[in-house]
Design a protein around this motif. Structure first.
Motif, PDB file in Angstrom:
ATOM      1  N   MET B  39       0.860  -1.192   0.000  1.00 26.49           N
ATOM      2  CA  MET B  39       0.000   0.000   0.000  1.00 26.49           C
ATOM      3  C   MET B  39       0.890   1.234   0.000  1.00 26.49           C
ATOM      4  SD  MET B  39      -1.417  -0.304   3.930  1.00 26.49           S
ATOM      5  CE  MET B  39      -1.590  -2.096   3.929  1.00 26.49           C
ATOM      6  N   PRO B  40       0.409   2.342  -0.593  1.00 32.62           N
ATOM      7  CA  PRO B  40       1.214   3.569  -0.575  1.00 32.62           C
ATOM      8  C   PRO B  40       1.453   4.008   0.866  1.00 32.62           C
ATOM      9  CG  PRO B  40      -0.716   3.816  -1.999  1.00 32.62           C
ATOM     10  CD  PRO B  40      -0.890   2.536  -1.257  1.00 32.62           C
ATOM     11  N   GLU B  41       2.602   4.585   1.117  1.00 37.19           N
ATOM     12  CA  GLU B  41       2.953   5.003   2.470  1.00 37.19           C
ATOM     13  C   GLU B  41       1.925   5.999   3.025  1.00 37.19           C
ATOM     14  OE1 GLU B  41       4.931   3.225   3.937  1.00 37.19           O
ATOM     15  OE2 GLU B  41       5.149   4.349   5.803  1.00 37.19           O
ATOM     16  N   GLY B  42       1.423   6.888   2.177  1.00 38.72           N
ATOM     17  CA  GLY B  42       0.432   7.865   2.623  1.00 38.72           C
ATOM     18  C   GLY B  42      -0.856   7.202   3.084  1.00 38.72           C
ATOM     19  N   TYR B  43      -1.251   6.162   2.384  1.00 43.01           N
ATOM     20  CA  TYR B  43      -2.465   5.412   2.735  1.00 43.01           C
ATOM     21  C   TYR B  43      -2.284   4.770   4.114  1.00 43.01           C
ATOM     22  CZ  TYR B  43      -6.074   1.700   2.191  1.00 43.01           C
ATOM     23  OH  TYR B  43      -7.144   0.850   2.359  1.00 43.01           O
ATOM     24  N   ARG B  44      -1.131   4.142   4.297  1.00 41.96           N
ATOM     25  CA  ARG B  44      -0.861   3.481   5.574  1.00 41.96           C
ATOM     26  C   ARG B  44      -0.819   4.489   6.731  1.00 41.96           C
ATOM     27  NH1 ARG B  44       2.921   1.924   9.083  1.00 41.96           N
ATOM     28  NH2 ARG B  44       4.526   3.221   8.141  1.00 41.96           N
ATOM     29  N   LYS B  45      -0.126   5.599   6.509  1.00 41.68           N
ATOM     30  CA  LYS B  45       0.000   6.605   7.570  1.00 41.68           C
ATOM     31  C   LYS B  45      -1.357   7.224   7.914  1.00 41.68           C
ATOM     32  CE  LYS B  45       4.751   8.218   7.145  1.00 41.68           C
ATOM     33  NZ  LYS B  45       5.613   9.375   6.920  1.00 41.68           N
ATOM     34  N   THR B  46      -2.127   7.531   6.871  1.00 39.64           N
ATOM     35  CA  THR B  46      -3.439   8.128   7.110  1.00 39.64           C
ATOM     36  C   THR B  46      -4.314   7.174   7.913  1.00 39.64           C
ATOM     37  OG1 THR B  46      -3.274   9.374   5.058  1.00 39.64           O
ATOM     38  CG2 THR B  46      -5.471   9.132   5.994  1.00 39.64           C
ATOM     39  N   LEU B  47      -4.251   5.891   7.560  1.00 37.05           N
ATOM     40  CA  LEU B  47      -5.073   4.916   8.274  1.00 37.05           C
ATOM     41  C   LEU B  47      -4.617   4.732   9.723  1.00 37.05           C
ATOM     42  CD1 LEU B  47      -5.717   2.141   5.631  1.00 37.05           C
ATOM     43  CD2 LEU B  47      -7.465   3.259   7.022  1.00 37.05           C
ATOM     44  N   VAL B  48      -3.307   4.651   9.940  1.00 40.27           N
ATOM     45  CA  VAL B  48      -2.818   4.492  11.318  1.00 40.27           C
ATOM     46  C   VAL B  48      -3.300   5.661  12.165  1.00 40.27           C
ATOM     47  CG1 VAL B  48      -0.779   4.503  12.806  1.00 40.27           C
ATOM     48  CG2 VAL B  48      -0.803   3.083  10.758  1.00 40.27           C
ATOM     49  N   ARG B  49      -3.160   6.876  11.625  1.00 43.87           N
ATOM     50  CA  ARG B  49      -3.566   8.070  12.360  1.00 43.87           C
ATOM     51  C   ARG B  49      -5.061   8.052  12.637  1.00 43.87           C
ATOM     52  NH1 ARG B  49      -1.518  12.487   9.057  1.00 43.87           N
ATOM     53  NH2 ARG B  49      -3.309  12.014   7.781  1.00 43.87           N
ATOM     54  N   GLN B  50      -5.835   7.738  11.580  1.00 35.69           N
ATOM     55  CA  GLN B  50      -7.290   7.753  11.718  1.00 35.69           C
ATOM     56  C   GLN B  50      -7.765   6.682  12.699  1.00 35.69           C
ATOM     57  OE1 GLN B  50      -9.387   7.779   7.999  1.00 35.69           O
ATOM     58  NE2 GLN B  50     -11.169   6.727   8.832  1.00 35.69           N
ATOM     59  N   ILE B  51      -7.254   5.466  12.558  1.00 32.71           N
ATOM     60  CA  ILE B  51      -7.710   4.368  13.414  1.00 32.71           C
ATOM     61  C   ILE B  51      -7.243   4.592  14.853  1.00 32.71           C
ATOM     62  CG2 ILE B  51      -7.582   1.884  13.826  1.00 32.71           C
ATOM     63  CD1 ILE B  51      -7.206   1.540  10.771  1.00 32.71           C
ATOM     64  N   ALA B  52      -5.999   5.059  15.012  1.00 27.86           N
ATOM     65  CA  ALA B  52      -5.485   5.296  16.367  1.00 27.86           C
ATOM     66  C   ALA B  52      -6.311   6.373  17.062  1.00 27.86           C
ATOM     67  CB  ALA B  52      -4.016   5.703  16.316  1.00 27.86           C
ATOM     68  N   GLN B  53      -6.614   7.441  16.351  1.00 24.10           N
ATOM     69  CA  GLN B  53      -7.355   8.537  16.990  1.00 24.10           C
ATOM     70  C   GLN B  53      -8.794   8.135  17.266  1.00 24.10           C
ATOM     71  OE1 GLN B  53      -4.716  12.322  15.929  1.00 24.10           O
ATOM     72  NE2 GLN B  53      -6.234  11.894  14.365  1.00 24.10           N
ATOM     73  N   HIS B  54      -9.324   7.268  16.422  1.00 21.30           N
ATOM     74  CA  HIS B  54     -10.647   6.722  16.687  1.00 21.30           C
ATOM     75  C   HIS B  54     -10.599   5.844  17.947  1.00 21.30           C
ATOM     76  CE1 HIS B  54     -14.455   4.781  14.716  1.00 21.30           C
ATOM     77  NE2 HIS B  54     -14.653   5.134  15.959  1.00 21.30           N
ATOM     78  N   ALA B  55      -9.559   5.013  18.041  1.00 18.23           N
ATOM     79  CA  ALA B  55      -9.400   4.149  19.219  1.00 18.23           C
ATOM     80  C   ALA B  55      -9.241   4.997  20.482  1.00 18.23           C
ATOM     81  CB  ALA B  55      -8.187   3.232  19.041  1.00 18.23           C
ATOM     82  N   HIS B  56      -8.403   6.030  20.399  1.00 18.81           N
ATOM     83  CA  HIS B  56      -8.208   6.916  21.560  1.00 18.81           C
ATOM     84  C   HIS B  56      -9.546   7.536  21.987  1.00 18.81           C
ATOM     85  CE1 HIS B  56      -4.051   6.307  20.912  1.00 18.81           C
ATOM     86  NE2 HIS B  56      -3.780   7.345  20.148  1.00 18.81           N
ATOM     87  N   SER B  57     -10.360   7.916  21.003  1.00 21.70           N
ATOM     88  CA  SER B  57     -11.656   8.537  21.318  1.00 21.70           C
ATOM     89  C   SER B  57     -12.548   7.573  22.082  1.00 21.70           C
ATOM     90  CB  SER B  57     -12.360   8.986  20.032  1.00 21.70           C
ATOM     91  OG  SER B  57     -11.574   9.942  19.348  1.00 21.70           O
ATOM     92  N   GLU B  58     -12.518   6.305  21.678  1.00 24.93           N
ATOM     93  CA  GLU B  58     -13.337   5.314  22.387  1.00 24.93           C
ATOM     94  C   GLU B  58     -12.858   5.163  23.834  1.00 24.93           C
ATOM     95  OE1 GLU B  58     -15.956   3.949  21.113  1.00 24.93           O
ATOM     96  OE2 GLU B  58     -15.729   4.051  18.940  1.00 24.93           O
ATOM     97  N   ILE B  59     -11.544   5.122  24.008  1.00 23.65           N
ATOM     98  CA  ILE B  59     -10.989   4.901  25.354  1.00 23.65           C
ATOM     99  C   ILE B  59     -11.212   6.132  26.244  1.00 23.65           C
ATOM    100  CG2 ILE B  59      -8.844   4.504  26.644  1.00 23.65           C
ATOM    101  CD1 ILE B  59      -9.956   2.035  25.142  1.00 23.65           C
ATOM    102  N   ILE B  60     -10.911   7.315  25.726  1.00 25.14           N
ATOM    103  CA  ILE B  60     -11.170   8.536  26.492  1.00 25.14           C
ATOM    104  C   ILE B  60     -12.675   8.705  26.696  1.00 25.14           C
ATOM    105  CG2 ILE B  60     -11.001  11.064  26.481  1.00 25.14           C
ATOM    106  CD1 ILE B  60      -8.325   9.804  27.052  1.00 25.14           C
ATOM    107  N   GLY B  61     -13.454   8.239  25.712  1.00 21.66           N
ATOM    108  CA  GLY B  61     -14.913   8.360  25.782  1.00 21.66           C
ATOM    109  C   GLY B  61     -15.534   7.590  26.937  1.00 21.66           C
ATOM    110  N   MET B  62     -14.768   6.706  27.557  1.00 14.96           N
ATOM    111  CA  MET B  62     -15.290   6.001  28.736  1.00 14.96           C
ATOM    112  C   MET B  62     -15.435   6.951  29.916  1.00 14.96           C
ATOM    113  SD  MET B  62     -12.747   2.721  28.500  1.00 14.96           S
ATOM    114  CE  MET B  62     -13.417   1.775  29.853  1.00 14.96           C
ATOM    115  N   GLN B  63     -14.659   8.031  29.935  1.00 16.46           N
ATOM    116  CA  GLN B  63     -14.581   8.866  31.141  1.00 16.46           C
ATOM    117  C   GLN B  63     -15.818   9.722  31.427  1.00 16.46           C
ATOM    118  OE1 GLN B  63     -10.896  10.939  31.853  1.00 16.46           O
ATOM    119  NE2 GLN B  63      -9.710   9.405  30.741  1.00 16.46           N
TER     120      GLN B  63
END
Lengths: 122, 328
Positions: B39-63
Motif C-alpha cells: 500500500m502507498p505510504e500515505g495510505y498506511r499513515k493516514t489509516l494508522v492516524r485515523q484508526i489510532a485517533q478513533h481508538a483513543h476517542s473510544e478509550i477517552i470516551g469512557m470517562q
C-alpha cells in the motif's frame, strides 16, 4: 482555519496536522505481552472465524480477555487463541504462484461440462 | 486471514509502479486492501492516524459517562451504563487491533495519546454535569458517531471495515438506551425536564462539530475519498444527522438551541445556524474544559496499574510451558 482537522475517525473531528506522528516506534511498555489472534465459533455447526487480536501475558489470560473483548453479546460458543508469531501464512497476493495451478484447471468446476437442459436432476 | 506480525511485503517484490497500479485497481474495483498487501505510504499513515485517533476517542470516551457509574439512580441504570462503558473499551480494543495490522504498536499509541502527540475527539473534552448528560450523550453524541461510522463499514481497509461493523452493531444499543433514559426523565418532574433541556443545550453544538470543518475547509477529504477511507463529506453527514435528529427532539419534547433551525420545504432538508468554529478550534487545541483531566486520568491508569501488567508477565514467564520465553 483547521486545514489540519478531519472527521474521518468516526467519533468526530481530530487534528491531522504534521505534529501528529504516525510512525511506529519501539516502546518498552508491555513489550513482553505477546500478540494473540482470536477465532470465535459463532454457534454450533459453524467454523471458528478470525475476529481480531489482543495482547495477553499467557494463553489462559488470552482466552479470558478474548471473551471480554469479542463475546459480550453471545457472539460465540467457543474461542481459540493463537500467538500471532506462531501463524504461518501464504502470501496474500491473488497472483501468487501458489494459487496459479487452480486457476487453469477449469475442468474441476461443474460449469465446465455442457449437459443438455432436458436432462433431469443434473 | 490477517497476520499482523507479517504485514510487510516480502523482499524482491515487483517495482513500485506496478504495485501502485495493482493497489489502485483493487480500490477501483471496491475490493478490500488487506494487511499484507502493498500500500502507498500515505495510505498506511493516514489509516494508522485515523484508526489510532478513533481508538483513543473510544478509550477517552469512557470517562465522561464513567463519572456517573457510581451515581446512576438505580441498579438497572447502573447495569446499563456499565455495559455501555465496557463497550467503549471494547471498541477501543477492536480499533487498536486494526491499527496493529498496519505495523503500529498498541502501547506506543497509548504513549503518544498521553504525551499529547496524538489526539482524540473534541467532544469528550466537555464535562457531564448532570445525569441527563448520560442520556444526551447516548442520543446525540452516539447518534452523530453512528452517522460517521456506518459508512466506515465500507472502508477500503479490511480490518478497519470489519472492526467498524462490530462497533456499529453495538452503537445502536448506546443510542437507544440514551433516548429511553431521556424519555423517562421527560415523563418525570419539571426539574428533571429542565435537566434534560439544559443537557441538550450544552451538547447540541459540540455534537454538530463532531462532523468536522465544512467541506470547503476540509482539504484532506479528497484524498481520503479517493482511497475509499472516507465515504461522505463532512457537511453531508452533518446534514443527515440534523435531519434525523430534529423529529426525535420533537417527540422528546425538547428544543434544540438554534433559532435558525427550520425545515426547508423546497430543499427537502433542515437549515441550521452557523457553527462556532472558533470554539471547536479552542477545544481541540487543548483549551476545552476537560482536556487536562481526561489525559491525566489516562496517564494514571497506565502508570498506577503498571504493576499489574508486570506481575502478569512475570507470572506467565514463570509458568511458561509450551512457549520458551514470553517475548513475541
Amino acid at each position: 482555519m483547521s486545514t489540519d482537522v478531519t472527521a474521518e475517525g468516526g467519533h468526530g473531528a481530530v487534528p491531522t496536522g504534521p505534529e501528529v506522528p504516525v510512525e511506529p516506534k519501539a516502546s518498552t511498555a508491555r513489550r513482553d505481552w505477546p500478540l494473540y489472534e482470536v477465532f470465535v465459533r459463532g454457534k454450533r455447526g459453524l467454523n471458528h472465524v478470525h475476529v481480531g487480536s489482543l495482547h495477553a501475558p499467557d494463553d489462559e489470560m488470552a482466552v479470558h480477555a478474548a471473551r471480554d473483548v469479542y463475546t459480550r453479546r453471545n457472539e460465540g460458543v467457543s474461542i481459540w487463541v493463537v500467538r500471532a508469531a506462531d501463524i504461518t501464512a501464504s502470501s496474500p497476493d491473488e497472483k501468487d504462484p501458489m494459487f496459479a495451478p487452480s486457476g487453469d484447471k477449469v475442468y474441476r468446476h461443474p460449469t465446465f461440462y455442457d449437459i443438455p437442459e432436458d436432462v433431469p436432476h443434473m | 486471514m490477517s497476520a499482523p506480525t507479517l504485514d510487510r511485503p516480502a523482499a524482491g517484490t515487483p517495482d513500485e509502479a506496478s504495485l501502485q497500479e495493482r493497489f489502485d485497481a483493487t480500490i477501483a474495483a471496491e475490493h478490500r486492501i488487506e494487511p499484507r498487501d502493498w500500500m502507498p505510504e500515505g495510505y498506511r499513515k493516514t489509516l494508522v492516524r485515523q484508526i489510532a485517533q478513533h481508538a483513543h476517542s473510544e478509550i477517552i470516551g469512557m470517562q465522561p459517562e464513567g463519572d456517573w457509574l457510581l451515581a446512576a439512580p438505580s441498579l438497572r441504570r447502573k447495569a446499563i451504563l456499565l455495559a455501555k462503558v465496557q463497550d467503549e473499551a471494547g471498541h477501543g480494543m477492536y480499533l487498536y487491533s486494526a491499527a496493529e495490522t498496519l505495523g503500529a504498536d498498541r502501547a506506543d499509541l497509548t504513549d503518544k495519546l498521553i504525551e499529547g502527540r496524538q489526539k482524540y475527539s473534541s467532544i469528550f473534552n466537555y464535562p457531564t454535569l448532570t445525569y441527563a448528560d448520560v442520556g444526551v450523550i447516548g442520543w446525540l453524541v452516539d447518534g452523530a458517531a453512528i452517522c460517521n461510522q456506518v459508512p466506515l463499514c465500507r472502508s477500503s481497509y479490511g480490518p478497519y471495515a470489519r472492526a467498524m461493523i462490530r462497533v456499529c452493531k453495538e452503537e445502536s444499543f448506546h443510542q437507544r438506551q440514551g433516548y429511553e433514559l431521556l424519555m423517562t426523565m421527560m415523563g418525570g418532574t419539571d426539574e428533571q425536564r429542565a435537566m434534560v433541556q439544559d443537557a441538550v443545550d450544552r451538547w447540541w453544538w459540540p455534537s454538530l462539530m463532531m462532523f468536522g470543518p465544512p467541506d470547503d475547509d476540509s482539504p484532506n477529504s479528497a484524498q481520503s475519498m479517493a482511497w475509499g477511507i472516507k465515504r461522505h463529506s463532512n457537511d453531508e453527514l452533518r446534514q443527515r444527522f440534523v435531519d434525523m435528529t430534529v423529529p426525535q427532539a420533537e417527540f422528546l419534547g425538547v428544543t434544540l438551541p438554534d433559532p435558525d433551525l427550520v425545515w426547508d420545504e423546497a430543499a427537502g432538508r433542515h437549515r441550521f445556524g452557523a457553527i462556532d468554529w472558533a470554539e471547536f478550534k479552542r477545544v481541540i487545541s487543548g483549551e476545552g474544559p476537560m482536556n487536562a483531566v481526561r489525559v491525566a486520568r489516562r496517564r494514571a491508569a497506565r502508570d498506577d496499574n503498571a504493576w499489574v501488567t508486570e506481575a502478569a508477565a512475570a507470572h506467565a514467564a514463570k509458568h511458561a510451558g509450551g512457549h520458551a520465553g514470553s517475548a513475541a
